[in-house]
Design a protein around this motif. Sequence first.
Motif, PDB file in Angstrom:
ATOM      1  N   ALA A   1      -1.894  -0.010   1.298  1.00 41.23           N
ATOM      2  CA  ALA A   1      -1.745  -0.443  -0.207  1.00 41.23           C
ATOM      3  C   ALA A   1      -0.388   0.359  -0.337  1.00 41.23           C
ATOM      4  O   ALA A   1       0.909  -0.487  -0.545  1.00 41.23           O
ATOM      5  CB  ALA A   1      -2.419   0.596  -1.132  1.00 41.23           C
ATOM      6  N   ALA A   2       0.083   1.005   0.410  1.00 36.22           N
ATOM      7  CA  ALA A   2       1.250   2.189   0.633  1.00 36.22           C
ATOM      8  C   ALA A   2       2.759   0.306   0.843  1.00 36.22           C
ATOM      9  O   ALA A   2       3.061   0.447   0.575  1.00 36.22           O
ATOM     10  CB  ALA A   2       1.497   2.828   1.470  1.00 36.22           C
ATOM     11  N   LYS A   3       2.216  -0.168   2.447  1.00 40.05           N
ATOM     12  CA  LYS A   3       2.992  -1.568   2.778  1.00 40.05           C
ATOM     13  C   LYS A   3       3.386  -2.822   1.537  1.00 40.05           C
ATOM     14  O   LYS A   3       4.297  -2.834   1.510  1.00 40.05           O
ATOM     15  CB  LYS A   3       2.286  -2.276   4.136  1.00 40.05           C
ATOM     16  CG  LYS A   3       1.937  -1.009   5.308  1.00 40.05           C
ATOM     17  CD  LYS A   3       1.552  -2.107   6.005  1.00 40.05           C
ATOM     18  CE  LYS A   3       1.347  -1.161   7.538  1.00 40.05           C
ATOM     19  NZ  LYS A   3       0.552  -1.578   8.535  1.00 40.05           N
ATOM     20  N   GLN A   4       1.861  -2.165   0.547  1.00 42.96           N
ATOM     21  CA  GLN A   4       3.123  -2.819  -0.158  1.00 42.96           C
ATOM     22  C   GLN A   4       2.793  -2.183  -1.414  1.00 42.96           C
ATOM     23  O   GLN A   4       3.357  -3.206  -2.759  1.00 42.96           O
ATOM     24  CB  GLN A   4       0.835  -4.224  -0.777  1.00 42.96           C
ATOM     25  CG  GLN A   4       0.791  -5.231   0.234  1.00 42.96           C
ATOM     26  CD  GLN A   4      -0.375  -5.155  -0.161  1.00 42.96           C
ATOM     27  OE1 GLN A   4      -1.307  -6.225   1.539  1.00 42.96           O
ATOM     28  NE2 GLN A   4      -0.487  -6.380  -1.426  1.00 42.96           N
ATOM     29  N   GLY A   5       3.715  -1.459  -1.267  1.00 43.79           N
ATOM     30  CA  GLY A   5       3.998  -0.877  -3.095  1.00 43.79           C
ATOM     31  C   GLY A   5       3.410  -0.543  -4.150  1.00 43.79           C
ATOM     32  O   GLY A   5       3.268   0.264  -5.005  1.00 43.79           O
ATOM     33  N   LEU A   6       1.701  -0.384  -3.106  1.00 43.18           N
ATOM     34  CA  LEU A   6       0.836   0.209  -4.746  1.00 43.18           C
ATOM     35  C   LEU A   6       0.857   1.548  -4.267  1.00 43.18           C
ATOM     36  O   LEU A   6       0.222   2.076  -2.596  1.00 43.18           O
ATOM     37  CB  LEU A   6      -0.834  -0.559  -4.302  1.00 43.18           C
ATOM     38  CG  LEU A   6      -0.187  -2.022  -4.323  1.00 43.18           C
ATOM     39  CD1 LEU A   6      -1.450  -3.009  -4.158  1.00 43.18           C
ATOM     40  CD2 LEU A   6       0.605  -2.214  -6.196  1.00 43.18           C
ATOM     41  N   ALA A   7      -0.144   2.014  -4.722  1.00 38.29           N
ATOM     42  CA  ALA A   7      -1.732   3.537  -4.185  1.00 38.29           C
ATOM     43  C   ALA A   7      -2.622   2.810  -4.042  1.00 38.29           C
ATOM     44  O   ALA A   7      -3.177   2.649  -5.410  1.00 38.29           O
ATOM     45  CB  ALA A   7      -0.930   4.167  -5.422  1.00 38.29           C
TER      46      ALA A   7
END
Length: 308
Positions: free
Chosen positions: A127-133
């Motif tokens: 998620a962090a790599k995709q701009g998510l949390a």
Amino acid sequence: MSSISSSINPRPYESTPARKVAFLGLGVMGYPMAGHLAKAGHQVSVFNRTAAKAQAWTAEFGGSFGATPNEAVKDADIVFCCVGNDDDLRSVVLGADGAFAGMKNGAIFADHTTASAQVARELHALAAKQGLAFIDAPVSGGQAGAQNGMLTVMCGGDQAAFDAVTPIAMAFSRAFTRIGESGAGQLAKMVNQICIAGLVQGLSEAIAFGQQAELDMNTVLDVISKGAAQSWQMENRGKTMVAGKFDFGFAVDWMRKDLGLVLDEAKRNGARVPVTALVDQFYGDVQQAGGSRFDTSSLITRLRKPGK
């Protein structure tokens, strides 16, 4: 681990602004949890593997449903999820039709599945790599807790994501607590299940012993529940165990899945859980005897003599 953050039973939560949210998985837990979000005024889009369940939910609560997780999560600020296991979770999160592919930048995925700490950390990193949390947020309280909006939720993940989700999740929670970093919520749920397994086995042995001694066990339970032996299991399951009623509650199949997670994690971290391993085998006996869907309190059936 970082310091604990917690919100406890702040309802009514009318001051929380309405948000656009999604809920993936409308089983016995997810269906009422999503319903509480709708009742709190949030705009809810749902997905369920069986589309008829999603249609029934929208007929009851309004909102909308998506044919895929990707469709359901469009424009949602927060995506909640409650499915069966690690594989189910990956199936609704990953791939072209998965939630991560459809979530907007900065959105938060709050997973209420009881799953492994490993999959929580895996999805948190992705998620962090995709701009998510991503926060892992397994629950305790069972079907009744979900229906009453009084679940206890144990969370792992980033503080900022936890803070953003908390006021929305209190629609179905009595306590919403950050235990630590990613995976800590799932590990705390494992601790919870270890405690339950031992308590139910102890309660089973106590009731079976008392019945063999021809005591009035309902009276005994009334007495000892006012002392040091008191527990949620005794208060809520003791008398149904005495009566031999098990066609409700948290199924043996689900408990074995959860204890399997515990035993796998114990192999990784070196913890010794001999009683938990033994009770897991006892639940296997209940399954083999046809009690897969019985409540976990059915452990006592192993201890009763035929005809009792």
